[in-house]
Design a protein around this motif. Sequence first.
Motif, PDB file in Angstrom:
ATOM      1  N   ALA A   1       0.023  -6.244  -7.792  1.00 44.71           N
ATOM      2  CA  ALA A   1      -0.244  -6.017  -9.200  1.00 44.71           C
ATOM      3  C   ALA A   1      -1.662  -5.501  -9.381  1.00 44.71           C
ATOM      4  N   ALA A   2      -1.790  -4.493 -10.213  1.00 45.74           N
ATOM      5  CA  ALA A   2      -3.102  -3.955 -10.573  1.00 45.74           C
ATOM      6  C   ALA A   2      -3.417  -4.363 -12.002  1.00 45.74           C
ATOM      7  N   THR A   3      -4.623  -4.863 -12.214  1.00 44.07           N
ATOM      8  CA  THR A   3      -5.047  -5.276 -13.544  1.00 44.07           C
ATOM      9  C   THR A   3      -6.408  -4.663 -13.855  1.00 44.07           C
ATOM     10  N   GLY A   4      -6.787  -4.733 -15.117  1.00 44.63           N
ATOM     11  CA  GLY A   4      -8.070  -4.167 -15.515  1.00 44.63           C
ATOM     12  C   GLY A   4      -7.870  -2.808 -16.169  1.00 44.63           C
ATOM     13  N   SER A   5      -8.701  -1.863 -15.798  1.00 47.97           N
ATOM     14  CA  SER A   5      -8.660  -0.515 -16.392  1.00 47.97           C
ATOM     15  C   SER A   5      -7.592   0.328 -15.684  1.00 47.97           C
ATOM     16  N   THR A   6      -6.349   0.103 -16.054  1.00 45.28           N
ATOM     17  CA  THR A   6      -5.230   0.685 -15.314  1.00 45.28           C
ATOM     18  C   THR A   6      -4.626   1.930 -15.951  1.00 45.28           C
ATOM     19  N   LEU A   7      -5.148   2.383 -17.068  1.00 50.74           N
ATOM     20  CA  LEU A   7      -4.514   3.496 -17.784  1.00 50.74           C
ATOM     21  C   LEU A   7      -4.456   4.781 -16.969  1.00 50.74           C
ATOM     22  N   ASP A   8      -5.452   4.989 -16.100  1.00 50.26           N
ATOM     23  CA  ASP A   8      -5.526   6.252 -15.358  1.00 50.26           C
ATOM     24  C   ASP A   8      -5.011   6.135 -13.928  1.00 50.26           C
ATOM     25  N   ILE A   9      -4.311   5.065 -13.625  1.00 48.61           N
ATOM     26  CA  ILE A   9      -3.803   4.933 -12.262  1.00 48.61           C
ATOM     27  C   ILE A   9      -2.688   5.929 -12.012  1.00 48.61           C
ATOM     28  N   TYR A  10      -2.768   6.637 -10.924  1.00 51.42           N
ATOM     29  CA  TYR A  10      -1.739   7.594 -10.537  1.00 51.42           C
ATOM     30  C   TYR A  10      -0.896   7.023  -9.402  1.00 51.42           C
ATOM     31  N   ASP A  11      -1.449   7.034  -8.221  1.00 54.62           N
ATOM     32  CA  ASP A  11      -0.698   6.567  -7.065  1.00 54.62           C
ATOM     33  C   ASP A  11      -0.925   5.077  -6.832  1.00 54.62           C
ATOM     34  N   MET A  12       0.118   4.435  -6.368  1.00 58.40           N
ATOM     35  CA  MET A  12       0.012   3.065  -5.860  1.00 58.40           C
ATOM     36  C   MET A  12       0.806   2.992  -4.572  1.00 58.40           C
ATOM     37  N   GLY A  13       0.335   2.190  -3.648  1.00 59.12           N
ATOM     38  CA  GLY A  13       1.056   2.121  -2.394  1.00 59.12           C
ATOM     39  C   GLY A  13       0.528   1.063  -1.462  1.00 59.12           C
ATOM     40  N   TRP A  14       0.917   1.220  -0.206  1.00 57.82           N
ATOM     41  CA  TRP A  14       0.605   0.220   0.822  1.00 57.82           C
ATOM     42  C   TRP A  14       0.113   0.902   2.099  1.00 57.82           C
ATOM     43  N   SER A  15      -0.875   0.290   2.682  1.00 56.27           N
ATOM     44  CA  SER A  15      -1.315   0.628   4.026  1.00 56.27           C
ATOM     45  C   SER A  15      -1.291  -0.647   4.854  1.00 56.27           C
ATOM     46  N   ARG A  16      -1.431  -0.518   6.148  1.00 54.74           N
ATOM     47  CA  ARG A  16      -1.462  -1.697   7.008  1.00 54.74           C
ATOM     48  C   ARG A  16      -2.421  -1.485   8.164  1.00 54.74           C
ATOM     49  N   GLN A  17      -2.900  -2.603   8.674  1.00 60.27           N
ATOM     50  CA  GLN A  17      -3.781  -2.541   9.830  1.00 60.27           C
ATOM     51  C   GLN A  17      -3.350  -3.605  10.824  1.00 60.27           C
ATOM     52  N   ALA A  18      -2.867  -3.138  11.960  1.00 59.56           N
ATOM     53  CA  ALA A  18      -2.453  -4.040  13.023  1.00 59.56           C
ATOM     54  C   ALA A  18      -3.665  -4.425  13.862  1.00 59.56           C
ATOM     55  N   PRO A  19      -3.595  -5.542  14.565  1.00 63.11           N
ATOM     56  CA  PRO A  19      -4.732  -5.960  15.392  1.00 63.11           C
ATOM     57  C   PRO A  19      -5.154  -4.878  16.370  1.00 63.11           C
ATOM     58  N   GLY A  20      -6.425  -4.540  16.363  1.00 63.17           N
ATOM     59  CA  GLY A  20      -6.958  -3.556  17.292  1.00 63.17           C
ATOM     60  C   GLY A  20      -6.636  -2.113  16.961  1.00 63.17           C
ATOM     61  N   LYS A  21      -6.048  -1.875  15.798  1.00 63.85           N
ATOM     62  CA  LYS A  21      -5.665  -0.510  15.431  1.00 63.85           C
ATOM     63  C   LYS A  21      -6.296  -0.109  14.110  1.00 63.85           C
ATOM     64  N   GLN A  22      -6.269   1.182  13.855  1.00 65.96           N
ATOM     65  CA  GLN A  22      -6.798   1.693  12.597  1.00 65.96           C
ATOM     66  C   GLN A  22      -5.796   1.459  11.466  1.00 65.96           C
ATOM     67  N   ARG A  23      -6.327   1.413  10.261  1.00 66.26           N
ATOM     68  CA  ARG A  23      -5.450   1.280   9.104  1.00 66.26           C
ATOM     69  C   ARG A  23      -4.612   2.544   8.967  1.00 66.26           C
ATOM     70  N   GLU A  24      -3.333   2.353   8.653  1.00 67.74           N
ATOM     71  CA  GLU A  24      -2.434   3.488   8.484  1.00 67.74           C
ATOM     72  C   GLU A  24      -1.661   3.355   7.178  1.00 67.74           C
ATOM     73  N   LEU A  25      -1.363   4.497   6.592  1.00 70.57           N
ATOM     74  CA  LEU A  25      -0.566   4.520   5.372  1.00 70.57           C
ATOM     75  C   LEU A  25       0.872   4.144   5.694  1.00 70.57           C
ATOM     76  N   VAL A  26       1.455   3.286   4.862  1.00 71.66           N
ATOM     77  CA  VAL A  26       2.847   2.891   5.036  1.00 71.66           C
ATOM     78  C   VAL A  26       3.739   3.631   4.039  1.00 71.66           C
ATOM     79  N   ALA A  27       3.389   3.551   2.782  1.00 69.90           N
ATOM     80  CA  ALA A  27       4.186   4.201   1.746  1.00 69.90           C
ATOM     81  C   ALA A  27       3.382   4.250   0.464  1.00 69.90           C
ATOM     82  N   TYR A  28       3.692   5.250  -0.379  1.00 69.10           N
ATOM     83  CA  TYR A  28       3.079   5.271  -1.687  1.00 69.10           C
ATOM     84  C   TYR A  28       4.039   5.871  -2.696  1.00 69.10           C
TER      85      TYR A  28
END
Length: 115
Positions: free
Chosen positions: A23-50
């Motif tokens: 959930a996003a709260t606060g000044s949310t009127l201009d939000i465009y994309d929302m999504g998820w990334s993940r970071q596995a142990p020892g790895k770089q963060r990667e985009l999962v979906a948006y």
Amino acid sequence: QVQVVESGGGLVQPGGSLRLDCAATGSTLDIYDMGWSRQAPGKQRELVAYSTRSGSTNYADSVKGRATISRDNAKNTVFLQKNSLKPQDTAVYYCFAVDRTREFWGQGTLVTVSS
């Protein structure tokens, strides 16, 4: 400012399912994309979906066919349903929201896939 809060992580057996909520709260009127990334142990963060505000979605190849992202623009919430979980899905999952100029990130929720 926008605050982003995730929930729904935990321990899941291989082959199982779970849903992550954000959930996003606060000044949310201009939000465009929302999504998820993940970071596995020892790895770089990667985009999962948006999801864009108009409803377009995009998935990483590693989760295509096993994940579904959905969004409620009125409530500024986004959900990630993950099925057929694999041990390699183990990671901290971060929700993000993007407005005209910035990205806002949550603190992350840990998903552990293990028997």
